[in-house]
Motif scaffolding. Structure first.
Motif, PDB file in Angstrom:
ATOM      1  N   PHE A 144       0.875  -1.170   0.000  1.00  0.00           N
ATOM      2  CA  PHE A 144       0.000   0.000   0.000  1.00  0.00           C
ATOM      3  C   PHE A 144       0.906   1.212   0.000  1.00  0.00           C
ATOM      4  CE2 PHE A 144      -2.269   3.542   1.879  1.00  0.00           C
ATOM      5  CZ  PHE A 144      -3.393   3.563   1.073  1.00  0.00           C
ATOM      6  N   ILE A 180      -2.387   0.523  -4.561  1.00  0.00           N
ATOM      7  CA  ILE A 180      -2.030  -0.830  -4.153  1.00  0.00           C
ATOM      8  C   ILE A 180      -1.237  -1.474  -5.293  1.00  0.00           C
ATOM      9  CG2 ILE A 180      -3.805  -1.226  -2.419  1.00  0.00           C
ATOM     10  CD1 ILE A 180      -5.507  -2.618  -4.496  1.00  0.00           C
ATOM     11  N   ALA A 195      -7.924  -3.425  -1.311  1.00  0.00           N
ATOM     12  CA  ALA A 195      -7.989  -2.300  -0.375  1.00  0.00           C
ATOM     13  C   ALA A 195      -9.455  -2.038  -0.062  1.00  0.00           C
ATOM     14  CB  ALA A 195      -7.341  -1.062  -0.980  1.00  0.00           C
ATOM     15  N   VAL A 222      -7.254   2.342   5.936  1.00  0.00           N
ATOM     16  CA  VAL A 222      -7.461   1.413   4.823  1.00  0.00           C
ATOM     17  C   VAL A 222      -7.146   0.011   5.323  1.00  0.00           C
ATOM     18  CG1 VAL A 222      -6.688   0.741   2.512  1.00  0.00           C
ATOM     19  CG2 VAL A 222      -6.812   3.163   3.132  1.00  0.00           C
ATOM     20  N   LEU A 275      -5.876  -3.428   4.181  1.00  0.00           N
ATOM     21  CA  LEU A 275      -5.156  -4.039   3.070  1.00  0.00           C
ATOM     22  C   LEU A 275      -5.130  -5.543   3.286  1.00  0.00           C
ATOM     23  CD1 LEU A 275      -3.277  -3.791   0.563  1.00  0.00           C
ATOM     24  CD2 LEU A 275      -1.367  -3.657   2.175  1.00  0.00           C
TER      25      LEU A 275
END
Length: 139
Positions: free
Chosen positions: A50, A58, A75, A115, A117
């Protein structure tokens, strides 16, 4: 006198080591968050990334020459009370990389937003396996 000199040298070495530790910790807070992916035998298969800034990006890298397997990353951002997909990116093939700039996606992460991930192994049939989830801030 000799004892004091050795203590001074020891203190200098400790200070140097502490400085190196701080430098390592500082570099770890860089704008790219890396998730390495390993096989069951411990072989390095690739990684998901990320990259902070703007709406974030990404990226995945497949390092292992194992045919049709690959690496996939997703994401997610919170909208309302749920995590929703902001973007996906995957790649298959020895030494290949693929990127998804999330600024073109809807929804996309805002500056300072958390976020989720998720980085996984990608099997030949499209199955995601051994996913690793991390929470990063888009700064």
């Amino acid at each position: 006198m000799r004892f004091r000199s050795r203590l001074t040298k020891l203190a200098a070495c400790a200070a140097t080591a502490a400085g190196l530790t701080v430098a390592v910790a500082t570099s770890a807070s860089a704008s790219t968050f890396t998730v390495p992916v390993y096989g069951t035998s411990g072989s390095y298969l690739g990684a998901g990334y990320f990259i902070s800034g703007g709406s974030g990006t990404i990226k995945v890298y497949d390092a292992y020459c194992d045919g049709d397997n690959g690496i996939i990353a997703a994401a997610y951002v919170v909208r309302g009370t749920s995590w929703v997909t902001s973007g996906l990116v995957g790649t298959r093939g020895c030494g290949t990389t693929n990127t998804n700039d999330l600024s073109d996606n809807d929804p996309r992460p805002g500056y300072g937003e958390e976020v989720k991930l998720s980085v996984c192994k990608l099997l030949p049939d499209g199955t995601w396996k051994d996913c690793q989830d991390y929470f990063v801030t888009n700064n």
